[in-house]
Design a protein around this motif. Sequence first.
Motif, PDB file in Angstrom:
ATOM      1  N   SER A 153       0.827  -1.203   0.000  1.00 47.59           N
ATOM      2  CA  SER A 153       0.000   0.000   0.000  1.00 47.59           C
ATOM      3  C   SER A 153       0.863   1.255   0.000  1.00 47.59           C
ATOM      4  N   SER A 154       0.561   2.170  -0.921  1.00 44.29           N
ATOM      5  CA  SER A 154       1.332   3.412  -0.998  1.00 44.29           C
ATOM      6  C   SER A 154       0.843   4.450  -0.002  1.00 44.29           C
ATOM      7  N   SER A 155      -0.230   4.122   0.729  1.00 44.94           N
ATOM      8  CA  SER A 155      -0.789   5.090   1.670  1.00 44.94           C
ATOM      9  C   SER A 155      -0.036   5.128   2.990  1.00 44.94           C
ATOM     10  N   LEU A 156       0.861   4.152   3.220  1.00 39.20           N
ATOM     11  CA  LEU A 156       1.599   4.111   4.469  1.00 39.20           C
ATOM     12  C   LEU A 156       2.743   5.117   4.435  1.00 39.20           C
ATOM     13  N   THR A 157       2.790   5.953   5.429  1.00 33.45           N
ATOM     14  CA  THR A 157       3.854   6.951   5.533  1.00 33.45           C
ATOM     15  C   THR A 157       5.052   6.340   6.244  1.00 33.45           C
ATOM     16  N   PRO A 158       6.247   6.464   5.697  1.00 35.94           N
ATOM     17  CA  PRO A 158       7.430   5.944   6.395  1.00 35.94           C
ATOM     18  C   PRO A 158       7.543   6.511   7.809  1.00 35.94           C
ATOM     19  N   SER A 159       8.001   5.693   8.714  1.00 34.76           N
ATOM     20  CA  SER A 159       8.078   6.091  10.116  1.00 34.76           C
ATOM     21  C   SER A 159       9.128   7.175  10.332  1.00 34.76           C
ATOM     22  N   ASP A 160       8.884   7.973  11.337  1.00 33.13           N
ATOM     23  CA  ASP A 160       9.848   8.979  11.784  1.00 33.13           C
ATOM     24  C   ASP A 160      10.767   8.307  12.796  1.00 33.13           C
ATOM     25  N   PHE A 161      12.020   8.114  12.420  1.00 31.07           N
ATOM     26  CA  PHE A 161      12.955   7.400  13.284  1.00 31.07           C
ATOM     27  C   PHE A 161      13.727   8.320  14.219  1.00 31.07           C
ATOM     28  N   THR A 162      13.421   9.612  14.203  1.00 32.82           N
ATOM     29  CA  THR A 162      14.107  10.515  15.119  1.00 32.82           C
ATOM     30  C   THR A 162      13.768  10.127  16.551  1.00 32.82           C
ATOM     31  N   ARG A 163      14.671  10.424  17.445  1.00 36.57           N
ATOM     32  CA  ARG A 163      14.441  10.056  18.840  1.00 36.57           C
ATOM     33  C   ARG A 163      14.770  11.224  19.749  1.00 36.57           C
ATOM     34  N   GLU A 164      14.106  11.237  20.873  1.00 35.20           N
ATOM     35  CA  GLU A 164      14.357  12.275  21.859  1.00 35.20           C
ATOM     36  C   GLU A 164      15.709  12.048  22.524  1.00 35.20           C
TER      37      GLU A 164
END
Length: 304
Positions: free
Chosen positions: A48-59
Amino acid sequence: MKKYIFIFAGLCNMLCTTPRLSAQTQNETVLFEENFEWLIPYTVSNTSSSLTPSDFTREANTWRLATFNTHSCSLTGVPPANYDNTAKLISEIDPDVIAIQEVVHYKNNFDADQPAELAKRTGLQYTYLPLVVTQSLSIAGNRTYGIAMMYKKKPLKIKTDDTLPGKSEKRGFIAAEFDDYVFISTHLDNGSESAENRKKSYEIINTYVESRIEANTWSGKPVYLAGDLNAINLPTVASEKWEIISPNGVTVPDKNYRLDYILAWKGNTPSHKVVKSLIPVFDGIDASQVSDHLPVFVDIDSKN
């Protein structure tokens, strides 16, 4: 914690149509139904192209803990292995420590020292625990098959144990003490007939953890257990001692199962504030085509 599982946005309406478990699965999970939750599907279609890649940034001031059943670095579980794809997923997660299951090592290093290949591509250090010795189908000699732990910083102490019960293969765990926490990697026995083996495995791990805490060996550090636990939900012997901190989502898309967990020990008093918990979506690569399992990670606030 569910607010962090943003990769499932827009899929909640599927829950009401999630098929009931088959009779075979129900029999397999009788011991695990006390706290059963219907799983949030990974996606309607893995392409599915509707899935947005995850944000891997971390606090800042967080520990990132992860687990991944690599399926011998191959979607099919047999050669050829694709180390680059497996390593890409691990590198994008960028864990401080990750539990790895189903890796192979040929004794003569013929294109299959999989822990070393992943370490070379990710820059992580590792400990490998061989659990099964099998005959290689492609070269003369034997190969080993087991679990690993990969980490950025070398542990203060590390223990390997290959005494967990298994029906078709030996099982075990790797326990590593780091500066601020303890992380245990494992892969428990599979199949409906193996429920007692899984219960016994938790008893062995629990006894080990309790002995270290009672001896003040770990100096009040939080303890985490991660891996393919081969159960849709946890038996009482696990849920009494451990808290699930990983997402309530499918980690084996082909079977609509959650088998991969990260747990926190309840009996050692430190706080386990989870600031991010994901079954991630990657940019440019479909994780469901790298292994039959999906990687999982959590970020823990290290200030608590």
